[in-house]
Design a protein around this motif. Structure first.
Motif, PDB file in Angstrom:
ATOM      1  N   ASP A  95       0.832  -1.210   0.000  1.00 30.15           N
ATOM      2  CA  ASP A  95       0.000   0.000   0.000  1.00 30.15           C
ATOM      3  C   ASP A  95       0.866   1.260   0.000  1.00 30.15           C
ATOM      4  N   GLN A  96       0.209   2.432   0.061  1.00 32.55           N
ATOM      5  CA  GLN A  96       0.993   3.665  -0.112  1.00 32.55           C
ATOM      6  C   GLN A  96       1.936   3.946   1.047  1.00 32.55           C
ATOM      7  N   ASN A  97       1.749   3.237   2.162  1.00 31.51           N
ATOM      8  CA  ASN A  97       2.686   3.388   3.278  1.00 31.51           C
ATOM      9  C   ASN A  97       3.776   2.327   3.254  1.00 31.51           C
ATOM     10  N   GLY A  98       3.809   1.540   2.189  1.00 33.05           N
ATOM     11  CA  GLY A  98       4.842   0.511   2.083  1.00 33.05           C
ATOM     12  C   GLY A  98       4.503  -0.749   2.865  1.00 33.05           C
ATOM     13  N   VAL A  99       3.258  -0.864   3.317  1.00 32.48           N
ATOM     14  CA  VAL A  99       2.850  -2.016   4.116  1.00 32.48           C
ATOM     15  C   VAL A  99       2.252  -3.078   3.191  1.00 32.48           C
ATOM     16  N   THR A 100       2.646  -4.331   3.406  1.00 36.95           N
ATOM     17  CA  THR A 100       2.108  -5.419   2.587  1.00 36.95           C
ATOM     18  C   THR A 100       0.715  -5.803   3.064  1.00 36.95           C
ATOM     19  N   GLN A 101      -0.210  -5.845   2.134  1.00 37.21           N
ATOM     20  CA  GLN A 101      -1.609  -6.192   2.423  1.00 37.21           C
ATOM     21  C   GLN A 101      -2.005  -7.343   1.513  1.00 37.21           C
ATOM     22  N   SER A 102      -3.169  -7.943   1.787  1.00 43.22           N
ATOM     23  CA  SER A 102      -3.645  -8.944   0.827  1.00 43.22           C
ATOM     24  C   SER A 102      -5.143  -8.825   0.633  1.00 43.22           C
ATOM     25  N   VAL A 103      -5.585  -9.253  -0.514  1.00 35.61           N
ATOM     26  CA  VAL A 103      -7.014  -9.292  -0.823  1.00 35.61           C
ATOM     27  C   VAL A 103      -7.317 -10.677  -1.365  1.00 35.61           C
ATOM     28  N   SER A 104      -8.534 -11.162  -1.116  1.00 36.39           N
ATOM     29  CA  SER A 104      -8.875 -12.488  -1.629  1.00 36.39           C
ATOM     30  C   SER A 104      -9.976 -12.350  -2.683  1.00 36.39           C
ATOM     31  N   ALA A 105     -10.057 -13.331  -3.551  1.00 32.42           N
ATOM     32  CA  ALA A 105     -11.046 -13.283  -4.642  1.00 32.42           C
ATOM     33  C   ALA A 105     -11.237 -14.667  -5.218  1.00 32.42           C
ATOM     34  N   ASN A 106     -12.389 -14.837  -5.886  1.00 29.90           N
ATOM     35  CA  ASN A 106     -12.642 -16.113  -6.567  1.00 29.90           C
ATOM     36  C   ASN A 106     -11.863 -16.204  -7.872  1.00 29.90           C
ATOM     37  N   THR A 107     -11.694 -15.051  -8.513  1.00 28.56           N
ATOM     38  CA  THR A 107     -10.999 -15.010  -9.803  1.00 28.56           C
ATOM     39  C   THR A 107     -10.001 -13.860  -9.781  1.00 28.56           C
ATOM     40  N   VAL A 108      -8.788 -14.124 -10.235  1.00 23.40           N
ATOM     41  CA  VAL A 108      -7.765 -13.076 -10.296  1.00 23.40           C
ATOM     42  C   VAL A 108      -7.497 -12.755 -11.764  1.00 23.40           C
ATOM     43  N   VAL A 109      -7.606 -11.467 -12.111  1.00 25.60           N
ATOM     44  CA  VAL A 109      -7.345 -11.024 -13.483  1.00 25.60           C
ATOM     45  C   VAL A 109      -6.178 -10.042 -13.454  1.00 25.60           C
ATOM     46  N   LEU A 110      -5.143 -10.322 -14.218  1.00 25.69           N
ATOM     47  CA  LEU A 110      -4.032  -9.377 -14.328  1.00 25.69           C
ATOM     48  C   LEU A 110      -4.277  -8.461 -15.518  1.00 25.69           C
ATOM     49  N   SER A 111      -4.365  -7.172 -15.236  1.00 25.36           N
ATOM     50  CA  SER A 111      -4.523  -6.149 -16.285  1.00 25.36           C
ATOM     51  C   SER A 111      -3.498  -5.055 -16.044  1.00 25.36           C
ATOM     52  N   ALA A 112      -2.280  -5.483 -15.721  1.00 26.25           N
ATOM     53  CA  ALA A 112      -1.231  -4.535 -15.327  1.00 26.25           C
ATOM     54  C   ALA A 112      -0.378  -4.109 -16.512  1.00 26.25           C
ATOM     55  N   GLY A 113      -0.761  -4.507 -17.726  1.00 23.64           N
ATOM     56  CA  GLY A 113      -0.064  -4.055 -18.925  1.00 23.64           C
ATOM     57  C   GLY A 113       1.065  -4.997 -19.324  1.00 23.64           C
ATOM     58  N   SER A 114       1.626  -4.752 -20.510  1.00 23.23           N
ATOM     59  CA  SER A 114       2.604  -5.672 -21.106  1.00 23.23           C
ATOM     60  C   SER A 114       3.906  -5.749 -20.311  1.00 23.23           C
ATOM     61  N   TRP A 115       4.208  -4.730 -19.508  1.00 20.21           N
ATOM     62  CA  TRP A 115       5.389  -4.815 -18.655  1.00 20.21           C
ATOM     63  C   TRP A 115       5.008  -5.046 -17.198  1.00 20.21           C
ATOM     64  N   GLY A 116       3.718  -5.016 -16.898  1.00 20.64           N
ATOM     65  CA  GLY A 116       3.275  -5.194 -15.509  1.00 20.64           C
ATOM     66  C   GLY A 116       2.797  -6.603 -15.215  1.00 20.64           C
TER      67      GLY A 116
END
Ligand SMILES: Cc1cc2nc3c(=O)[nH]c(=O)nc-3n(C[C@H](O)[C@H](O)[C@H](O)COP(=O)(O)OP(=O)(O)OC[C@H]3O[C@@H](n4cnc5c(N)ncnc54)[C@H](O)[C@@H]3O)c2cc1C
Length: 550
Positions: A253-274
């Motif tokens: 997150d913006q404070n540099g703290v590691t967080q997690s989120v859960s989901a049934n489906t994960v979609v990566l839309s972070a771009g061709s270098w992401g």
């Protein structure tokens, strides 16, 4: 760490990610959570004013990806490359040209082994994404209404009126054997015409995937976005070979703290270098390479991060004999096949270069490119504009763009560390075909410039230096001046696994049960266009597939 849950977790609130999020949340029973590394960009005039191209580059809404020196172009360094780090992604900081590819190209997506991905499915998706505003009759710009969508979300319109020199440019293209077309949309991308911008003409502001697909819908309770959240890797629920199940994603997150989120489906839309780096840090990629970084393999998928394609752009410029009273004209695009670029009697060298397989291009992609050649598909773009500096005569730019380069680069992580930049190598001109083709494309542009009536406007050549007209001299010019179009794609290819594919035709990552990639990285064949229009249409069609498979 805070844990939030959603049906769909979309990593990256960029061009494709927000299209998918919008369409999925049309169903109030479906919840979507978007993680976006950047902020909302609201109030940033470098986004909203589409004429300020480049003003956002190098600022906090640009990732500024470092790139490796170009080994096959005199080891020249391009420094860092821009990508949008803000809601809307690269659609918020790009050159704002809005156009789409040729039917022959989209049909090759299917021919590569991706049933259902062809012009007959992409064309309706193009229309679904677009809200076209026709120009005024006084603007002297042609168009064909039924090649455009009028009811979609991305506003498109021609920019300012064309200056009279444009008619002479078009006439010279025709006199040099080219063709004029009323409108480059609609699947036959051949000839010279004006091109639209992604902008709302009523207030002259840029249309981005955030203004089109998010802000007007942010009231939906099932459409949530977490800003300043940089995803690092997938959290696995199980890593059963061949059927790995994602449980969610870890992010910083913006404070540099590691967080997690859960989901049934994960979609990566972070771009061709992401997106490829997230896959690699999650154990999906070349297993030997990942082992060298201490990452345990979940799916051995050597195609991840490979096959990076980027169309090159080479400046060809002339001084005009006058100073036109406009800072810059709208863009004209002239799209031509290789056959047109070379002329019918000069094809033997380029054909033998095209036949030679000298790069990491898969055989399947190589065959696809040969078919595009046989079909006389558009291959060279002349990207044309007149601009006038604060003092002195106007300048004509006719950039040469190689729409279908055969050279392929890569993007790979350099460590398991979730926020470190990946290593990016474009590998331009690794295949000699690309260099020779672009040199001939520069000669074709010189021929058009020397043809009346355009020739009557021009004095000296600025780029390349006057007198550089032979292939060898032009190849040096190309190596020293080629720059990015920023149309990167292909690094998580949609193709059969044995052909280097990373996702199947449902956009699901091979070997996983619920991990998908929806962004430019899966696009298998470049469009004869600037990429965003195709990304919007691709994402509209992806959303349809997701809805069907729900
Ligand atoms: C400088 C530039 C000029 C261009 N000019 C044109 C043009 O004139 N016309 C045209 O048609 N196309 C143009 N393009 C290309 C076009 O904009 C892109 O092809 C298209 O926007 C890519 O869409 P995408 O969804 O794949 O990625 P993007 O739109 O880049 O979206 C990726 C999103 O993911 C976010 N993200 C990345 N990593 C993470 C992470 N780890 N965690 C959370 N979020 C993350 C990013 O911040 C971004 O918001 C240009 C691109 C650039 C960069």
């Amino acid at each position: 760490a805070t844990v939030q849950t959603a049906d769909y977790l979309i990593v990256g609130g960029g061009t494709a990610g927000l299209v998918l999020a919008n369409r999925l949340t049309e169903n109030p029973a479906v919840s979507v959570l978007v993680l976006e590394a950047g902020g909302d960009g609201l109030g940033n005039v470098n986004i909203s004013d589409y004429t300020r191209v480049g003003a956002a580059w190098g600022t906090d809404i640009d990732w500024q990806f470092p790139t490796q020196p170009l080994y096959y172009a005199n080891n020249r360094s391009l420094g860092s490359a821009p990508r949008g780090k803000v809601l809307g992604g690269s659609s918020a900081i790009n050159g704002d040209v809005f156009d789409r590819g040729d039917a022959r190209e989209y049909n090759e997506w299917q021919a590569l082994g991706n049933p259902g991905w062809n012009f007959s499915t992409i064309f309706p998706a193009e229309k679904q994404s677009e809200k076209f505003y026709p120009p005024d009759a006084s603007d002297d710009i042609d168009y064909v209404l039924d090649r455009h969508g009028t009811d979609g979300k991305v506003a498109s319109a021609f920019s300012i009126a064309a200056p009279p020199i444009h008619n002479d440019i078009i006439a010279s293209v025709v006199n040099a054997g080219g063709v004029e077309t009323a409108d480059l949309e609609g699947g036959n991308v051949t000839g010279i015409a004006h091109v639209t911008n992604a902008k709302l003409p009523t207030n002259e502001t840029r249309s981005t995937s955030a203004t089109a697909y998010y802000f007007p819908y942010s009231y939906r309770p099932n459409f949530k976005v977490i800003l300043h959240a940089t995803a690092t890797k997938i959290v696995w629920r199980s890593t059963t070979p061949g059927n790995a199940v994602a449980g969610g994603v870890e992010y910083v997150d913006q404070n540099g703290v590691t967080q997690s989120v859960s989901a049934n489906t994960v979609v990566l839309s972070a771009g061709s270098w992401g997106s490829p780096p997230i896959l690699e840090r999650s154990g999906i990629g070349n297993a030997t390479f990942l082992a060298s970084l201490g990452i345990k393999s979940v799916v051995d998928l050597p195609g991840v991060g490979e096959n990076l394609s980027e169309q090159t752009l080479v400046p060809m410029q002339w001084q005009l004999n006058t100073s036109l009273p406009i800072p810059r004209s709208p863009f004209l695009l002239n799209m031509e096949s290789i056959q047109k670029t070379f002329g019918p009697d000069n094809l033997s060298t380029i054909e033998s270069l095209l036949d030679a397989q000298t790069t990491s291009l898969s055989n399947a992609l190589h065959e696809a490119h040969k078919r595009l050649y046989q079909a006389e598909a558009p291959w060279i773009e002349q990207f044309i504009r007149v601009s006038t500096p604060a003092s002195g005569p106007s300048v004509l730019s006719m950039y040469a763009v190689n729409l279908h380069p055969l050279s392929r680069g890569y993007v790979h992580i350099v460590s398991a560390n979730g926020t470190e930049y990946p290593e990016i190598q474009y590998n331009w001109f690794q295949n000699p075909f690309d260099l020779y083709l672009v040199a001939a494309a520069c000669q074709r542009i010189q021929k058009i410039a020397n043809t009346p009536p355009l020739s009557g406007w021009l004095t000296t050549s600025i780029a390349p230096a006057p007198g550089v007209t032979d292939i060898a001299g032009l190849e040096e010019h190309i190596k020293n001046t080629a720059i990015q179009t920023n149309h990167i794609m292909g690094s998580a290819l949609m193709a059969p696994r044995e052909d280097g594919g990373v996702v199947d035709p449902d956009l699901k990552v091979y070997g996983t049960k619920n991990v998908y990639v929806v962004d430019a990285s899966v696009i298998p064949i470049e469009p004869a266009a600037h990429l965003q229009g195709t990304v919007y249409a691709f994402a509209e069609r992806a959303a349809e597939l997701f809805k069907q498979n729900q």
